[in-house]
Design a protein around this motif. Structure first.
Motif, PDB file in Angstrom:
ATOM      1  N   UNK A 134       0.793  -1.230   0.000  1.00 56.76           N
ATOM      2  CA  UNK A 134       0.000   0.000   0.000  1.00 56.76           C
ATOM      3  C   UNK A 134       0.827   1.283   0.000  1.00 56.76           C
ATOM      4  N   UNK A 135       2.151   1.158  -0.045  1.00 58.34           N
ATOM      5  CA  UNK A 135       3.010   2.341  -0.039  1.00 58.34           C
ATOM      6  C   UNK A 135       3.149   2.908  -1.445  1.00 58.34           C
ATOM      7  N   UNK A 136       3.345   4.218  -1.601  1.00 64.72           N
ATOM      8  CA  UNK A 136       3.564   5.240  -0.572  1.00 64.72           C
ATOM      9  C   UNK A 136       2.296   5.717   0.128  1.00 64.72           C
ATOM     10  N   UNK A 137       1.147   5.290  -0.352  1.00 66.23           N
ATOM     11  CA  UNK A 137      -0.090   5.627   0.335  1.00 66.23           C
ATOM     12  C   UNK A 137      -0.629   7.002   0.008  1.00 66.23           C
ATOM     13  N   UNK A 138      -1.750   7.311   0.641  1.00 63.58           N
ATOM     14  CA  UNK A 138      -2.419   8.581   0.414  1.00 63.58           C
ATOM     15  C   UNK A 138      -3.159   8.991   1.677  1.00 63.58           C
ATOM     16  N   UNK A 139      -3.088  10.269   2.001  1.00 63.75           N
ATOM     17  CA  UNK A 139      -3.764  10.782   3.202  1.00 63.75           C
ATOM     18  C   UNK A 139      -5.283  10.742   3.072  1.00 63.75           C
ATOM     19  N   UNK A 140      -5.818  10.545   1.868  1.00 66.88           N
ATOM     20  CA  UNK A 140      -7.271  10.521   1.654  1.00 66.88           C
ATOM     21  C   UNK A 140      -7.738   9.166   1.132  1.00 66.88           C
ATOM     22  N   UNK A 141      -6.887   8.127   1.231  1.00 66.82           N
ATOM     23  CA  UNK A 141      -7.239   6.832   0.684  1.00 66.82           C
ATOM     24  C   UNK A 141      -7.862   5.898   1.696  1.00 66.82           C
ATOM     25  N   UNK A 142      -7.711   4.593   1.451  1.00 70.08           N
ATOM     26  CA  UNK A 142      -8.218   3.558   2.346  1.00 70.08           C
ATOM     27  C   UNK A 142      -7.439   3.570   3.656  1.00 70.08           C
ATOM     28  N   UNK A 143      -7.879   2.745   4.592  1.00 68.84           N
ATOM     29  CA  UNK A 143      -7.166   2.623   5.864  1.00 68.84           C
ATOM     30  C   UNK A 143      -5.710   2.254   5.629  1.00 68.84           C
ATOM     31  N   UNK A 144      -5.465   1.248   4.779  1.00 68.72           N
ATOM     32  CA  UNK A 144      -4.091   0.828   4.499  1.00 68.72           C
ATOM     33  C   UNK A 144      -3.296   1.967   3.864  1.00 68.72           C
ATOM     34  N   UNK A 145      -3.908   2.673   2.942  1.00 74.12           N
ATOM     35  CA  UNK A 145      -3.226   3.761   2.254  1.00 74.12           C
ATOM     36  C   UNK A 145      -2.883   4.898   3.211  1.00 74.12           C
ATOM     37  N   UNK A 146      -3.799   5.218   4.123  1.00 78.01           N
ATOM     38  CA  UNK A 146      -3.538   6.284   5.100  1.00 78.01           C
ATOM     39  C   UNK A 146      -2.433   5.884   6.072  1.00 78.01           C
ATOM     40  N   UNK A 147      -2.452   4.608   6.511  1.00 73.45           N
ATOM     41  CA  UNK A 147      -1.394   4.142   7.397  1.00 73.45           C
ATOM     42  C   UNK A 147      -0.039   4.195   6.701  1.00 73.45           C
ATOM     43  N   UNK A 148       0.010   3.745   5.450  1.00 78.96           N
ATOM     44  CA  UNK A 148       1.268   3.755   4.697  1.00 78.96           C
ATOM     45  C   UNK A 148       1.803   5.169   4.551  1.00 78.96           C
ATOM     46  N   UNK A 149       0.916   6.115   4.264  1.00 77.30           N
ATOM     47  CA  UNK A 149       1.347   7.507   4.090  1.00 77.30           C
ATOM     48  C   UNK A 149       1.942   8.064   5.384  1.00 77.30           C
ATOM     49  N   UNK A 150       1.293   7.782   6.496  1.00 67.46           N
ATOM     50  CA  UNK A 150       1.780   8.282   7.777  1.00 67.46           C
ATOM     51  C   UNK A 150       3.133   7.666   8.126  1.00 67.46           C
ATOM     52  N   UNK A 151       3.275   6.361   7.900  1.00 73.36           N
ATOM     53  CA  UNK A 151       4.545   5.686   8.184  1.00 73.36           C
ATOM     54  C   UNK A 151       5.659   6.267   7.322  1.00 73.36           C
ATOM     55  N   UNK A 152       5.347   6.495   6.050  1.00 71.74           N
ATOM     56  CA  UNK A 152       6.349   7.084   5.158  1.00 71.74           C
ATOM     57  C   UNK A 152       6.745   8.476   5.618  1.00 71.74           C
ATOM     58  N   UNK A 153       5.756   9.287   5.955  1.00 73.67           N
ATOM     59  CA  UNK A 153       6.024  10.680   6.307  1.00 73.67           C
ATOM     60  C   UNK A 153       6.675  10.836   7.675  1.00 73.67           C
ATOM     61  N   UNK A 154       6.208  10.060   8.658  1.00 74.14           N
ATOM     62  CA  UNK A 154       6.642  10.298  10.036  1.00 74.14           C
ATOM     63  C   UNK A 154       7.805   9.419  10.491  1.00 74.14           C
ATOM     64  N   UNK A 155       8.078   8.337   9.776  1.00 76.24           N
ATOM     65  CA  UNK A 155       9.187   7.456  10.167  1.00 76.24           C
ATOM     66  C   UNK A 155      10.255   7.409   9.091  1.00 76.24           C
ATOM     67  N   UNK A 156       9.874   6.992   7.895  1.00 75.18           N
ATOM     68  CA  UNK A 156      10.859   6.804   6.830  1.00 75.18           C
ATOM     69  C   UNK A 156      11.508   8.116   6.428  1.00 75.18           C
ATOM     70  N   UNK A 157      10.702   9.183   6.311  1.00 77.01           N
ATOM     71  CA  UNK A 157      11.257  10.475   5.894  1.00 77.01           C
ATOM     72  C   UNK A 157      12.253  11.051   6.905  1.00 77.01           C
ATOM     73  N   UNK A 158      12.187  10.595   8.147  1.00 79.23           N
ATOM     74  CA  UNK A 158      13.116  11.089   9.163  1.00 79.23           C
ATOM     75  C   UNK A 158      14.470  10.375   9.114  1.00 79.23           C
ATOM     76  N   UNK A 159      14.534   9.247   8.420  1.00 78.29           N
ATOM     77  CA  UNK A 159      15.693   8.366   8.522  1.00 78.29           C
ATOM     78  C   UNK A 159      16.604   8.478   7.305  1.00 78.29           C
TER      79      UNK A 159
END
Length: 380
Positions: free
Chosen positions: A136-161
């Motif tokens: 479901x990555x990179x996901x979407x902030x307006x998508x399904x549950x899986x898509x929203x989770x993927x987007x948040x993980x990408x933005x808040x964890x992966x983007x920091x690393x």
């Protein structure tokens, strides 16, 4: 427990790829900000990223542990249970959390023991709507549950690393000999996997929508470790994962020490499943991690009343990456996963034969073999 600020899915609220530069600047400062939680150099804190809400309105949160060294340096995220039933990696991350001797001298660790918290709660690979978070990555902030989770993980964890390690196991009713899967055509990914020190690396980009592929595309070199079975925390798999993680931390200058080299190294680009042509009870003749040649007996299929039937032979030259743990099979079902070793197979076999029984390679091979029945193919 310290909680981060509430994250929601309003457009523009979650950080985009452009925030990577901002994160890079901020990590050189004294304080790293996670929502309303400030983490200074030399500190360690827990934060919770809110990814959704239950039907009753209670928040669904991903627990994250952030550990910073006394000096700025590389940021490494380590994640597990993107598939909620694959918890060997959860066990490995917990060992890092509990290890009093693992002291960072520089840089930061972002530890995510369970990414797919909803699947984890249900002992399931998938989310409640049967979607696969790791597709479901990179996901979407307006998508399904899986898509929203993927987007948040990408933005808040992966983007920091700067780098990432994602820990997995085989799928249900299978086991895997430890192997790294990575896109070795990306130089920084190759260097990261070489630092980890796994005997077998499968060179592949990964399926569309998977975490590691999206992380690499976002500029965060990431690979996965596949090892062991679902629903288990296997002690030798944990030992193997920790050896590799510590090797990476040493190579990045984040902890002190000398990396441990694997028994051998091989990179493969192709794999193949050996399948049954008949039905019955399986007696295996090889174990995970064994070297096989074309024509090597893999398993014998007996009837339930003991009559010997089909002998399954390897159709490839390579190494046993994975096997079914089901004692029975039917026509067309996968039995053994072979990684095709293009050259140097005989040298690898010689190295393995020369290893002491107490080596990690031999111990984990023997331990994984306890999940199946391995017998001499020449038995009467």
């Amino acid at each position: 427990m310290i909680r981060s600020a509430r994250y929601n899915s309003r457009p523009g609220h979650s950080p985009s790829a452009q925030r990577r530069m901002k994160f890079n600047r901020e990590r050189q400062k004294t304080v790293d900000q996670w929502g309303d939680v400030s983490i200074g150099l030399g500190e360690r804190k827990n934060v919770h990223l809110e990814v959704s809400a239950s039907y009753s309105g209670h928040p669904v949160q991903i627990p994250v542990h952030v550990r910073r060294g006394p000096k700025a340096g590389p940021v490494l995220f380590i994640s597990a249970a993107v598939h909620g039933d694959e918890i060997n990696g959860t066990g490995a991350i917990r060992q890092i959390l509990l290890d009093p001797y693992l002291q960072l001298i520089s840089g930061s660790l972002i530890l995510v023991p369970v990414v797919n918290v909803l699947g984890f709660e249900r002992h399931s690979r998938y989310l409640p709507d049967r979607r696969d978070l790791n597709r479901s990555f990179p996901g979407s902030a307006k998508g399904s549950l899986a898509s929203r989770m993927a987007r948040l993980i990408l933005d808040e964890i992966i983007e920091r690393a700067d780098y990432g390690i994602d820990l997995h196991t085989a799928a249900v009713r299978r086991t895997n000999f430890p192997n790294v899967r990575a896109d070795l055509d990306i130089p920084n990914v190759r260097r990261l996997t070489e630092a980890f020190g796994c005997e077998v690396t499968v060179n592949e980009k990964g399926p569309a929508g998977c975490l590691r592929r999206a992380a690499c595309e976002a500029g965060c070199p990431t690979f996965i470790l596949e090892a062991g079975e679902v629903w288990k925390v296997e002690s030798l798999v944990i030992e193997y994962a920790l050896r590799g993680i510590k090797n990476v931390l040493m190579r990045l200058g984040m902890i002190a020490g000398q990396p441990q080299e694997p028994a051998y190294r091989t990179a493969i680009r192709e794999t193949a499943w050996i399948r049954a042509d008949s039905a019955g009870f399986l007696h295996f003749h090889v174990a995970p991690g064994d070297i096989v040649n074309k024509g090597t007996p893999i398993a014998t299929i007996d009837s339930l009343v003991g009559s010997e039937g089909e002998v399954i032979f390897s159709t490839e030259n390579g190494i046993v990456l994975g096997m079914t743990t089901l004692p029975v099979t039917a026509p067309g079902e996968p039995v053994c996963h072979i990684g095709l070793v293009p050259r140097g197979r005989n040298q690898i076999a010689e190295v393995i034969r020369s290893l002491p029984k107490n080596s990690l390679h031999q111990r984990i091979r023997d331990d994984l073999a306890t999940s199946i029945m391995v017998v001499d193919p020449h038995r009467k």
